[in-house]
Motif scaffolding. Structure first.
Motif, PDB file in Angstrom:
ATOM      1  N   ARG A 465      -0.886  -2.187  -6.863  1.00 56.48           N
ATOM      2  CA  ARG A 465      -1.477  -0.663  -6.742  1.00 56.48           C
ATOM      3  C   ARG A 465      -2.629  -0.841  -7.597  1.00 56.48           C
ATOM      4  O   ARG A 465      -3.525   0.140  -7.322  1.00 56.48           O
ATOM      5  CB  ARG A 465      -0.355   0.020  -7.649  1.00 56.48           C
ATOM      6  N   ARG A 466      -2.939  -1.601  -8.839  1.00 54.33           N
ATOM      7  CA  ARG A 466      -4.002  -1.570  -9.561  1.00 54.33           C
ATOM      8  C   ARG A 466      -5.232  -2.090  -8.716  1.00 54.33           C
ATOM      9  O   ARG A 466      -6.378  -1.677  -8.836  1.00 54.33           O
ATOM     10  CB  ARG A 466      -3.811  -2.567 -10.768  1.00 54.33           C
ATOM     11  N   ARG A 467      -4.831  -2.914  -7.848  1.00 56.33           N
ATOM     12  CA  ARG A 467      -5.913  -3.624  -7.114  1.00 56.33           C
ATOM     13  C   ARG A 467      -6.640  -2.704  -6.131  1.00 56.33           C
ATOM     14  O   ARG A 467      -7.709  -2.744  -5.751  1.00 56.33           O
ATOM     15  CB  ARG A 467      -5.500  -4.825  -6.451  1.00 56.33           C
ATOM     16  N   PHE A 468      -5.642  -2.030  -5.281  1.00 50.64           N
ATOM     17  CA  PHE A 468      -6.096  -1.245  -4.060  1.00 50.64           C
ATOM     18  C   PHE A 468      -5.928   0.486  -4.425  1.00 50.64           C
ATOM     19  O   PHE A 468      -6.175   1.239  -3.475  1.00 50.64           O
ATOM     20  CB  PHE A 468      -4.985  -1.566  -3.122  1.00 50.64           C
ATOM     21  N   ARG A 469      -5.957   0.820  -5.718  1.00 51.43           N
ATOM     22  CA  ARG A 469      -6.189   2.103  -6.149  1.00 51.43           C
ATOM     23  C   ARG A 469      -7.317   2.767  -5.886  1.00 51.43           C
ATOM     24  O   ARG A 469      -7.140   4.025  -5.595  1.00 51.43           O
ATOM     25  CB  ARG A 469      -5.741   2.299  -7.573  1.00 51.43           C
ATOM     26  N   LYS A 470      -8.497   2.252  -5.608  1.00 53.18           N
ATOM     27  CA  LYS A 470      -9.745   2.877  -5.387  1.00 53.18           C
ATOM     28  C   LYS A 470      -9.541   3.301  -3.671  1.00 53.18           C
ATOM     29  O   LYS A 470     -10.359   3.983  -3.300  1.00 53.18           O
ATOM     30  CB  LYS A 470     -10.771   2.175  -5.498  1.00 53.18           C
ATOM     31  N   VAL A 550       4.838  -4.680   0.238  1.00 49.89           N
ATOM     32  CA  VAL A 550       4.828  -3.864   1.426  1.00 49.89           C
ATOM     33  C   VAL A 550       5.008  -2.478   1.156  1.00 49.89           C
ATOM     34  O   VAL A 550       4.334  -1.486   1.575  1.00 49.89           O
ATOM     35  CB  VAL A 550       5.573  -4.579   2.417  1.00 49.89           C
ATOM     36  N   ALA A 551       6.032  -2.361  -0.049  1.00 47.40           N
ATOM     37  CA  ALA A 551       6.486  -0.840  -0.202  1.00 47.40           C
ATOM     38  C   ALA A 551       5.212  -0.131  -0.832  1.00 47.40           C
ATOM     39  O   ALA A 551       4.818   0.855  -0.653  1.00 47.40           O
ATOM     40  CB  ALA A 551       7.551  -1.053  -1.165  1.00 47.40           C
ATOM     41  N   VAL A 552       4.298  -1.191  -1.822  1.00 51.56           N
ATOM     42  CA  VAL A 552       3.171  -0.471  -2.315  1.00 51.56           C
ATOM     43  C   VAL A 552       2.214   0.126  -1.491  1.00 51.56           C
ATOM     44  O   VAL A 552       1.541   1.113  -1.453  1.00 51.56           O
ATOM     45  CB  VAL A 552       2.847  -1.225  -3.559  1.00 51.56           C
ATOM     46  N   LEU A 553       1.837  -0.887  -0.617  1.00 50.45           N
ATOM     47  CA  LEU A 553       0.676  -0.524   0.423  1.00 50.45           C
ATOM     48  C   LEU A 553       1.132   0.453   1.481  1.00 50.45           C
ATOM     49  O   LEU A 553       0.295   1.289   1.641  1.00 50.45           O
ATOM     50  CB  LEU A 553       0.325  -2.010   1.261  1.00 50.45           C
ATOM     51  N   GLN A 554       2.388   0.599   1.692  1.00 50.02           N
ATOM     52  CA  GLN A 554       2.864   1.784   2.662  1.00 50.02           C
ATOM     53  C   GLN A 554       2.765   2.986   2.072  1.00 50.02           C
ATOM     54  O   GLN A 554       2.301   4.022   2.396  1.00 50.02           O
ATOM     55  CB  GLN A 554       4.355   1.230   2.963  1.00 50.02           C
TER      56      GLN A 554
END
Length: 675
Positions: A465-470, A550-554
């Motif tokens: 989540r921190r890596r892809f929050r942007k 997967v749940a976070v990316l979804q």
């Protein structure tokens, strides 16, 4: 804005070409050739600008196919006049590095070869091995790049035994030196027991070894030893004797069979294929091989003269060395493209004549053959590695059914001891090769992950989540606003450009200005998504870890933008999202081995950071955790009670008796140990 029409090439306009050539002076300087789009094609230098530039357009003078192709595109010629040939050479090198023209020889920054750095910009210079050459501090000096890393490390290790050096970046104690000072390994830099001038004098002796001046250093030390013995300072004489003995052992097995061992010389040769050239430069001082440097250069389409590659390497190398490091003789494999200018420049810098020779027979020719053979072995090794790496990426793309080869692969792992000091690592492979400049560490902030309670699933979810929050807003925006029937962007999306600059940059490249239609799949790399967006994510673990990611990316609407897999350690099994069983793969096939290398690197990077965090925590005294208790008061407490155990057992009144410890602070200390 209407773009201007392209300018006609000069070869198609003889009158304008002749007029331009007459404007160029016959003085030393640099010339820049541009095409019709004002793009720089080539940057060169010359002692006589007019003669050199005119030579490109003479019909009687044959040109190589590559240069002929360049000349047909030249639409404008610029020039910069300099006072001397040396200034022209230095200016050309700076401009080539800045503009990277296509038709110039471009040296590749090969991270494999390390340098030795001496930080002369500091009062007490440090000396260390690095693979990053940072030239922002002009006084710092880099030696290399060295090919034999093992020999380089052993050389530096022996030098630090011969000449006492600072052993720690920070003092171990505030008021006294550590054990390294007592055993003679450190001159006491932390307590300033040695002056900066005297310490720099010691570092200068070490630098002479990397400058190829070991023999000169031994002669200086021998004279100092004799003077110390004559003054009856036998302790100093014995110390210098041991230094000379160590220096002799350093180069005992590096003799090169040359008849004249009084001349300092460099020998340079290369081996090239259709795409790359590997260059080796042997540094020979007093008949001894003191250094072997390596370089890589790209070979442009259409080929290039091998002498031009050697010329560029020598110019780039000798610009960064001290004048005392320039040899009296340089042996080259091929005739250089502009040897006369290089000879004049090197002779001016050295203060004496420098010669450049192309040996044809006898011992010097055999030396060039030896250098070329080493360059060929290095090139073959690089080719084999590139072939294996390409095969591994192709196999991985086939295993995961990827549309293209994975350019950027990211691997994640968690490290902790029963929840204590939990950290995560992000490692990145670019085209199958570790890109350490993109590695990242994460400290797990989840309050539920504490000592005695670990949760790898939650930790991985937090890191992703921190890596892809942007990218979260971009993913949600595209998901909500693209109509599946027409792929049209609705009007509210266009109004959000100013509020979200990342989204604005994305839409600048992906929206057709006529129809506002998306012309390609969203979030593709070609459309402007930043280069740090991965093609593939690898999670160290099994189905549970993969499901958490997967749940976070979804939730962030990014699951359909990036491929995610996990690699289980026990059987090296690859799991895909939503699949109960692993892919039918062999643990030894190239694609799986690539993922294993990525997994092992992520594990190593996470464990090293976890150990660092744990060590830092163990080093901190429990007294550091008490608010208001600084270093001075800690010393006073320990001087009074002798140990933390006695401090823990002391009463408030006993604590308050210590000088500098008031009643209120004594109560805080007591409350800390007796909550």
């Amino acid at each position: 804005m209407v773009s201007s029409a392209k300018v006609t090439p000069l070869v198609n306009n003889p009158d304008r070409l002749e007029l331009r050539l007459k404007e160029i002076p016959g003085e030393p300087g640099v010339y820049l050739m541009r095409d019709g789009s004002d793009r720089i094609l080539y940057i060169g230098k010359s002692k006589k600008l007019r003669s050199r530039v005119r030579s490109y357009f003479r019909n009687a003078q044959p040109l190589s196919p590559r240069i002929a192709m360049m000349v047909r595109q030249v639409a404008e010629i610029e020039f910069i006049v300099t006072d001397t040939e040396a200034e022209a050479l230095a200016l050309e090198a700076n401009l080539v590095k800045q503009h990277q023209p296509y038709f110039n020889v471009l040296l590749k920054d090969d991270k494999k070869y390390p340098y030795v750095c001496i930080t002369w910009s500091e009062d007490y210079p440090r000396i260390f091995i690095t693979r990053k050459r940072n030239l922002r501090k002009e006084k710092d000096r880099y030696y290399g790049p060295y090919v034999d890393v093992g020999l380089l490390r052993s050389t530096l290790h022996l030098l630090k035994q011969i000449f006492p050096q600072r052993q720690r970046p920070r003092p171990l104690f505030k008021d006294r030196p550590c054990l390294n000072y007592d055993i003679g390994r450190c001159p006491g830099v932390c307590q300033q027991l040695i002056s900066p001038q005297e310490y720099r004098h010691t570092v200068q002796k070490m630098a002479m070894v990397f400058q190829g001046r070991t023999g000169e250093l031994i002669d200086i030390l021998t004279r100092n030893m004799e003077q110390a013995a004559e003054s009856l300072n036998f302790e100093l004489a014995a110390k210098i004797r041991d230094q000379i003995k160590g220096l002799n052992a350093l180069s005992a097995d590096q003799k090169v069979a040359l008849p004249d061992d009084t001349v300092s010389r460099d020998a340079i040769a290369l081996s090239a294929d259709a795409n790359n050239a590997c260059i080796q430069l042997f540094q020979i001082r007093a008949g001894r091989l003191v250094g072997r440097l390596g370089f890589f250069a790209e070979v442009p389409t259409g080929g290039i003269e091998l002498g031009a590659i050697l010329q560029r390497v020598l110019e780039d190398h000798y610009q960064t060395v001290d004048s005392v490091e320039i040899p009296s003789e340089i042996l080259v494999q091929h005739e250089l493209s502009d040897a006369e200018l290089l000879v004049d420049w090197l002779s001016e810098r050295k203060g004496r004549k420098v010669t450049i020779l192309v040996p044809q027979r006898q011992t010097k020719a055999e030396l060039i053959e030896m250098v070329e053979r080493n360059a060929r072995y290095e090139l073959e090794r690089t080719q084999k590695f590139a072939a294996r790496n390409t095969q591994a990426m192709e196999d991985l793309a086939a295993i995961l059914d990827l549309p293209d080869l994975p350019h950027r692969i990211e691997g994640y792992d968690i490290s902790h001891i029963q929840g204590a000091n939990a950290v995560a690592s992000q490692v990145v492979f670019i085209n199958g090769i570790p890109a350490k400049q993109h590695y990242r560490h994460y400290k797990i902030k989840n309050p539920t992950v504490t000592i005695g309670h670990s949760d790898d699933f939650a930790s991985l979810a937090e890191v992703i989540r921190r890596r892809f929050r942007k990218y979260k807003d971009v993913g949600a925006l595209l998901t909500d606003t693209i109509s599946p029937q027409t792929d049209n962007i609705t009007k509210p999306v266009l109004s959000n450009h100013k509020e979200n600059p990342d989204v604005g940059a994305l839409f600048t490249d992906t929206i057709s200005p006529q129809t506002d239609n998306i012309t390609k799949p969203a979030l593709s790399r070609e459309q402007g998504i930043s280069d740090d967006f991965p093609d593939l994510i690898m999670i160290d673990g099994g189905k549970g870890q993969l499901s958490a990611v997967v749940a976070v990316l979804q939730d962030m609407n990014l699951l359909d933008k990036v491929r995610v897999v996990s690699l289980a350690k026990q059987r090296e099994e690859i799991f895909l999202p939503g699949e109960s069983f692993p892919l039918p793969t062999d643990a030894e096939q190239p694609g799986v081995q690539l993922l294993r290398r990525l997994r092992d690197e992520a594990h190593r990077f996470a464990v090293s950071f976890h150990r660092q965090q744990r060590s830092d925590k163990l080093r901190r005294s429990r007294l550091d955790e008490i608010p208001g208790l600084g270093f001075v008061r800690q010393k006073q407490l320990l001087a009074h009670f002798r140990s933390i155990d006695y401090i823990r057992e002391a009463s408030v009144q006993q604590l308050a008796e210590v000088p500098g410890i008031g009643l209120r602070l004594a109560e805080d200390i007591y409350s800390y140990f007796h909550p």
